[in-house]
Every structure is written in C-alpha cells, then in structure tokens.
Design a protein around this motif. Structure first.
Motif, short mmCIF file in Angstrom:
data_model
loop_
_atom_site.label_atom_id
_atom_site.label_comp_id
_atom_site.label_asym_id
_atom_site.label_seq_id
_atom_site.Cartn_x
_atom_site.Cartn_y
_atom_site.Cartn_z
N LEU A 172 0.83 -1.20 0.00
CA LEU A 172 0.00 0.00 0.00
C LEU A 172 0.87 1.26 0.00
O LEU A 172 0.56 2.23 -0.69
CB LEU A 172 -0.93 -0.01 1.21
CG LEU A 172 -2.02 1.06 1.24
CD1 LEU A 172 -2.94 0.93 0.03
CD2 LEU A 172 -2.83 0.97 2.53
N ARG A 173 1.95 1.22 0.74
CA ARG A 173 2.87 2.36 0.77
C ARG A 173 3.49 2.61 -0.60
O ARG A 173 3.86 3.73 -0.93
CB ARG A 173 3.97 2.15 1.81
CG ARG A 173 3.50 2.30 3.24
CD ARG A 173 4.66 2.37 4.22
NE ARG A 173 5.54 3.49 3.98
CZ ARG A 173 6.47 3.90 4.83
NH1 ARG A 173 6.63 3.26 5.98
NH2 ARG A 173 7.25 4.92 4.55
N GLN A 174 3.59 1.56 -1.40
CA GLN A 174 4.13 1.69 -2.74
C GLN A 174 3.05 2.02 -3.77
O GLN A 174 3.33 2.12 -4.96
CB GLN A 174 4.85 0.40 -3.15
CG GLN A 174 6.12 0.12 -2.34
CD GLN A 174 6.78 -1.18 -2.74
OE1 GLN A 174 6.11 -2.18 -2.99
NE2 GLN A 174 8.10 -1.18 -2.79
N GLY A 175 1.81 2.20 -3.28
CA GLY A 175 0.73 2.60 -4.16
C GLY A 175 -0.04 1.46 -4.81
O GLY A 175 -0.84 1.70 -5.71
N HIS A 176 0.17 0.24 -4.33
CA HIS A 176 -0.49 -0.92 -4.92
C HIS A 176 -1.68 -1.35 -4.05
O HIS A 176 -1.61 -2.34 -3.32
CB HIS A 176 0.51 -2.07 -5.07
CG HIS A 176 1.75 -1.70 -5.84
ND1 HIS A 176 1.70 -1.20 -7.12
CD2 HIS A 176 3.06 -1.74 -5.50
CE1 HIS A 176 2.93 -0.95 -7.55
NE2 HIS A 176 3.78 -1.27 -6.58
N ALA A 177 -2.76 -0.60 -4.13
CA ALA A 177 -3.91 -0.83 -3.25
C ALA A 177 -4.56 -2.19 -3.49
O ALA A 177 -4.99 -2.86 -2.54
CB ALA A 177 -4.93 0.29 -3.42
N GLU A 178 -4.66 -2.59 -4.75
CA GLU A 178 -5.31 -3.87 -5.05
C GLU A 178 -4.51 -5.04 -4.48
O GLU A 178 -5.08 -5.96 -3.89
CB GLU A 178 -5.47 -4.03 -6.57
CG GLU A 178 -6.27 -5.26 -6.96
CD GLU A 178 -6.54 -5.35 -8.45
OE1 GLU A 178 -6.89 -6.45 -8.92
OE2 GLU A 178 -6.40 -4.31 -9.15
N ALA A 179 -3.19 -5.00 -4.66
CA ALA A 179 -2.33 -6.05 -4.10
C ALA A 179 -2.40 -6.05 -2.58
O ALA A 179 -2.40 -7.11 -1.95
CB ALA A 179 -0.89 -5.87 -4.58
N ALA A 180 -2.45 -4.86 -2.00
CA ALA A 180 -2.55 -4.75 -0.54
C ALA A 180 -3.84 -5.39 -0.04
O ALA A 180 -3.84 -6.14 0.94
CB ALA A 180 -2.48 -3.29 -0.12
N GLU A 181 -4.94 -5.10 -0.72
CA GLU A 181 -6.23 -5.68 -0.31
C GLU A 181 -6.20 -7.19 -0.39
O GLU A 181 -6.70 -7.88 0.50
CB GLU A 181 -7.37 -5.14 -1.16
CG GLU A 181 -8.72 -5.70 -0.74
CD GLU A 181 -9.90 -4.93 -1.29
OE1 GLU A 181 -11.04 -5.37 -1.04
OE2 GLU A 181 -9.69 -3.90 -1.95
#
Length: 203
Positions: A123-132
C-alpha cells in the motif's frame, strides 16, 4: 508475548532481565535474543540506526545457534525496522525471506502477520489492489488458525483501506464483529486502534 502485543515498557524491562540472565549464564541463544530485543527497544525509542544494527546482528547470531523457531517473527521485526527507516525495498526483501522460511519450515503461526505487513508495504508503494489481496489472505489465515489478535489486525488494515476507498459501511461491517469478540484487553494498543477506527466509521 509483550513484544507481540506492543507493550513497549514491559518489553524494555523484560529485555534487561534477559540481558542479565544471558550474561550470567553465557547462553548464546539467549544472548542473541537479548540483542534482538534491545535492538527493537532502541528502534521504538527513536534510535533507528543503532537499533537496526543490533537487531540484524542479533538475528544473525540467533540463526547461528541453529535455532529455527521464531526466525520468521524476528525477520519481520527487522523488516518493520527497515520500514521505519524508510527503506521499503529492504523491508520487502526481509519479509519475502521470512515467507520463504515459513514455506521451508512449516512454522505458520506468524504467517497471517507476514502477509498483513507485506500488504502494508504494498500500500505504501501505491499498490492498493495487491494490498487488499494480502489483507484478505491474512484475514483468512488468521480465521483458519483462530488467531484472534492477528484477525483483528488484518481486519483493521482492511477496514481502513475500505474507508479510504469510500466503502465505510463495508469497513464497519467487517471490523465491528471482530472487535466485539474481545471481552478484555481494551487498554492494549490493538484494541484501542480498532475502537478508534470504529468510532470514525460511526461518525
């Protein structure tokens, strides 16, 4: 246990006791653990560079004793330390190594937390979908293991992400039942954080 629940004051006291015992008995295993804990205490107190050095050398010394149990957890601590230092790629490398150790050894008790932490980094790297996806995976593992603290942490992260996406009702529906399971420990950092998030969702 004090390390897992985030009781920094108790950890500091425990660390000093462990250092004294390790010095008295000259047990390499305990000396290494004491170094890991001292490193983490330093990091939490703001001395990040020295803390990372101690934690890293302590982890190396711990593994040199032949010990395998707790290694994924200690590697995750080092990853968290690198994250605090702003070195996200280094943190990700440490987490991936911890996940590989879990695969190799089958020590799965900390697996939910490893996936949750990796989700935070994504998420910190901007990958919201992967984070979810990683938060969902952490939540599923925690539920399968009936690990309520890990379930709460994963639910907090996923609920916060959903709130930030404008999905407030979904966020509350996810988090409130997990928080409601607890009947004690409401002064611990995790339950305080969960309650504060629920309050913002109710506002």
């Amino acid at each position: 246990m004090v390390l897992l629940i985030g009781d920094d004051a108790a950890l500091d006291q425990h660390t000093e006791q462990l250092r004294a015992l390790a010095a008295e008995q000259s047990f390499p295993y305990w000396v290494a653990q004491g170094r890991i804990y001292r490193g983490w205490v330093k990091i939490k107190n703001g001395d990040v560079a020295d803390g990372i050095s101690l934690l890293g050398s302590g982890l190396a010394a711990y593994r040199a004793t032949g010990a395998a149990i707790w290694v994924p957890h200690y590697a995750a601590l080092l990853a968290r330390a690198w994250e605090i230092a702003g070195q996200i790629e280094e943190a990700m490398t440490q987490l991936d190594e911890a996940l590989q150790i879990v695969t190799r050894t089958g020590e799965r008790w900390f697996l939910a937390e490893l996936n949750r932490h990796k989700g935070q980094l994504m998420l910190r790297q901007g990958h919201a979908e992967a984070a979810e996806d990683l938060y969902r995976k952490a939540l599923s593992i925690a539920r399968d293991q009936e690990a309520k603290l890990w379930e709460l942490r994963a639910a907090v992260n996923l609920a916060r992400l959903r709130r930030d996406q404008g999905r407030r009702a979904e966020a509350r529906e996810l988090l409130a039942p997990v928080y409601g399971w607890f009947t004690e420990g409401f002064d611990t950092p995790d339950l305080k954080e969960a309650k504060a998030l629920i309050d913002t969702l109710d506002a």
